[in-house]
Design a protein around this motif. Sequence first.
Motif, short mmCIF file in Angstrom:
data_model
loop_
_atom_site.label_atom_id
_atom_site.label_comp_id
_atom_site.label_asym_id
_atom_site.label_seq_id
_atom_site.Cartn_x
_atom_site.Cartn_y
_atom_site.Cartn_z
N ARG A 1 14.46 -0.13 -18.50
CA ARG A 1 14.84 -1.45 -18.99
C ARG A 1 14.48 -2.58 -18.03
O ARG A 1 14.42 -3.74 -18.43
N HIS A 2 14.27 -2.24 -16.75
CA HIS A 2 14.04 -3.29 -15.76
C HIS A 2 12.67 -3.20 -15.08
O HIS A 2 11.85 -4.12 -15.20
N LEU A 3 12.43 -2.12 -14.36
CA LEU A 3 11.23 -2.05 -13.54
C LEU A 3 9.95 -2.00 -14.37
O LEU A 3 8.97 -2.70 -14.06
N ARG A 4 9.91 -1.19 -15.41
CA ARG A 4 8.68 -1.10 -16.20
C ARG A 4 8.32 -2.42 -16.88
O ARG A 4 7.17 -2.86 -16.80
N PRO A 5 9.25 -3.08 -17.56
CA PRO A 5 8.89 -4.36 -18.17
C PRO A 5 8.46 -5.43 -17.16
O PRO A 5 7.54 -6.19 -17.41
N LEU A 6 9.12 -5.44 -16.01
CA LEU A 6 8.83 -6.48 -15.02
C LEU A 6 7.50 -6.28 -14.32
O LEU A 6 6.74 -7.23 -14.09
N PHE A 7 7.20 -5.03 -13.96
CA PHE A 7 6.06 -4.80 -13.08
C PHE A 7 4.90 -4.05 -13.72
O PHE A 7 3.81 -3.99 -13.17
N LEU A 8 5.13 -3.49 -14.91
CA LEU A 8 4.04 -2.84 -15.65
C LEU A 8 3.75 -3.54 -16.97
O LEU A 8 2.75 -3.26 -17.61
N GLY A 9 4.65 -4.44 -17.37
CA GLY A 9 4.48 -5.11 -18.65
C GLY A 9 4.69 -4.18 -19.82
O GLY A 9 4.28 -4.48 -20.94
N GLN A 10 5.34 -3.04 -19.58
CA GLN A 10 5.57 -2.06 -20.64
C GLN A 10 6.98 -2.20 -21.15
O GLN A 10 7.95 -2.06 -20.41
N ILE B 1 25.03 13.26 -15.12
CA ILE B 1 24.95 12.41 -16.30
C ILE B 1 25.03 10.93 -15.92
O ILE B 1 24.33 10.10 -16.48
N VAL B 2 25.86 10.60 -14.93
CA VAL B 2 25.94 9.20 -14.48
C VAL B 2 24.62 8.77 -13.84
O VAL B 2 24.09 7.70 -14.15
N GLY B 3 24.08 9.61 -12.98
CA GLY B 3 22.82 9.28 -12.31
C GLY B 3 21.69 9.10 -13.30
O GLY B 3 20.82 8.24 -13.11
N ARG B 4 21.69 9.93 -14.35
CA ARG B 4 20.65 9.79 -15.37
C ARG B 4 20.70 8.42 -16.04
O ARG B 4 19.67 7.80 -16.29
N GLU B 5 21.91 7.93 -16.32
CA GLU B 5 22.05 6.60 -16.92
C GLU B 5 21.58 5.51 -15.96
O GLU B 5 20.92 4.55 -16.35
N VAL B 6 21.94 5.65 -14.68
CA VAL B 6 21.54 4.67 -13.67
C VAL B 6 20.02 4.60 -13.55
O VAL B 6 19.42 3.52 -13.57
N THR B 7 19.38 5.75 -13.43
CA THR B 7 17.93 5.79 -13.28
C THR B 7 17.23 5.25 -14.52
O THR B 7 16.30 4.43 -14.41
N LYS B 8 17.65 5.69 -15.68
CA LYS B 8 17.01 5.25 -16.93
C LYS B 8 17.13 3.74 -17.09
O LYS B 8 16.16 3.07 -17.49
N ASN B 9 18.29 3.19 -16.79
CA ASN B 9 18.49 1.75 -16.94
C ASN B 9 17.55 0.97 -16.03
O ASN B 9 16.90 0.02 -16.47
N THR C 1 24.64 -1.35 -12.17
CA THR C 1 24.87 0.05 -11.81
C THR C 1 26.30 0.48 -12.11
O THR C 1 26.55 1.58 -12.62
N TRP C 2 27.24 -0.38 -11.83
CA TRP C 2 28.64 -0.07 -12.14
C TRP C 2 28.83 0.13 -13.63
O TRP C 2 29.55 1.06 -14.07
N LEU C 3 28.18 -0.66 -14.46
CA LEU C 3 28.28 -0.49 -15.90
C LEU C 3 27.67 0.84 -16.35
O LEU C 3 28.18 1.50 -17.27
N GLU C 4 26.58 1.23 -15.70
CA GLU C 4 25.98 2.52 -16.05
C GLU C 4 26.90 3.68 -15.65
O GLU C 4 26.89 4.74 -16.29
N GLU C 5 27.68 3.49 -14.61
CA GLU C 5 28.68 4.50 -14.26
C GLU C 5 29.71 4.65 -15.38
O GLU C 5 30.08 5.77 -15.76
N ILE C 6 30.18 3.53 -15.91
CA ILE C 6 31.14 3.57 -17.01
C ILE C 6 30.53 4.26 -18.23
O ILE C 6 31.17 5.07 -18.91
N ILE C 7 29.27 3.94 -18.51
CA ILE C 7 28.57 4.57 -19.64
C ILE C 7 28.46 6.08 -19.42
O ILE C 7 28.73 6.89 -20.32
N GLY C 8 28.07 6.47 -18.21
CA GLY C 8 27.93 7.90 -17.92
C GLY C 8 29.26 8.63 -18.01
O GLY C 8 29.33 9.75 -18.56
#
Length: 438
Positions: free
Chosen positions: A408-417, A396-404, A289-296
């Motif tokens: 990148r995490h929840l969908r692959p782990l729990f939906l296999g997408q 813009i920061v929140g958008r990066e946090v949510t998208k990440n 999350t901290w890295l996504e803040e820097i990105i945002g």
Amino acid sequence: MLNIEKFTFGVGDRFAHQAGAQLTAFEQLAADGVDVTPVWNKSNREHTFVGSSPPSVHAAAKAAVDQRGWHKPWHVDADHIQLRTVDPFLPCSDFFTIDVADSIGKPASPEEVTAFVDRHPELIGTLHLDGLSAPLAVSRDEVIAVANQYLLAVKEAGEIYRYIAGVKGADNVIAEISMDETDAPQTPPELLIILAAIADEQVPVQTIAPKFTGRFNKGVDYVGDLKQFEREFSDDVAVIAHAIKAYGLPETLKLSVHSGSDKFSLYPIIYECLNRTGAGLHLKTAGTTWLEEIIGLSEAGGDGLALAKEIYAYALEHVDEFCAPYASVIDIDRSRLPDASTVESMSGPELAAVVRHDQNDEHFNPHVRQLLHVSFKVAAKHGERYTDLLKANAEIVGREVTKNLYERHLRPLFLGQSNPALSSARACSAESTGGQSQ
């Protein structure tokens, strides 16, 4: 005992500004039909580095839950606590990651070891457990060796758990035992022996975090043999299912994967195992999350971009200081770190691309990402300047946090997408070691 949900996901929030954006990712996953419970986690070390206190984690999470009308379960994790550090976490946490790594390898008394081995003859021999890739062959000497290595640590976990339960009441506690911050991984036979010892100690553990084979570096993908991890993870799931029945451990007991953020090459493996076995999972992230803040802030430009560049320049000057506490969980090639003047010349999107974990982007630099991951206290030094910029650029920061979190995490782990970064992640992980674990 407070029962843990089947799927839980640990989210760190170094500066307590992203709980709402994080919760949005869980809402999106729930809309897809999968409920995963958020667990906000922050360790004593992290609180010390940024000058925060444990109640701030609960306060930020509660505010987000209330604001967004989240009516599903959520937890606050006292992350990697020990007896000497647990007290400030007791009023504001219900999930306790009991860290006994310091006691691993300190031998118990010969009498205790002998008594344990004599009490568990079922651990010796060729063990045929449902779901194993192959039977486990365990000798008496091996049980003795594992008991010598872990029995004292398990007894310490029992002491810490009973202290917590004595203050809060057992009905208000979820207990995790963490053994991942050690030099050597625990094999499936060792995990079975450890679980037998935990049952003897009468700790109602609901998640256990072993150290897996391979490297779980902070903020970047797994490095190791994917086939070996696949066997190990699946066998650990089988061992846990057996231990629940054999030793009366809680039926909610499940594996916990620490330093789980950005391990893109592992998510398809974990998803397949969960889908095949019906097992639960706890996966813990922290600095993502901290890295996504820097990105945002980089994407936002202006003062946000300027501060992101200042943070990198300072981190580069103090690389030894910031890397030392995390030496076992980072691999930074300093020759691959651009100098401060190069970063200073970058545009916001360019710097964001350097830090964002997209392995299909030629600009992504895992060495920069790891350095920034462990340099969060630089932002803390800037105090309100940093947090005011987070507020000013919240969208813009929140958008990066949510998208990440979601893509990148929840969908692959729990939906296999999969997400686009995953197509190359598996190959990159294997190629980085020639298919061998490290």
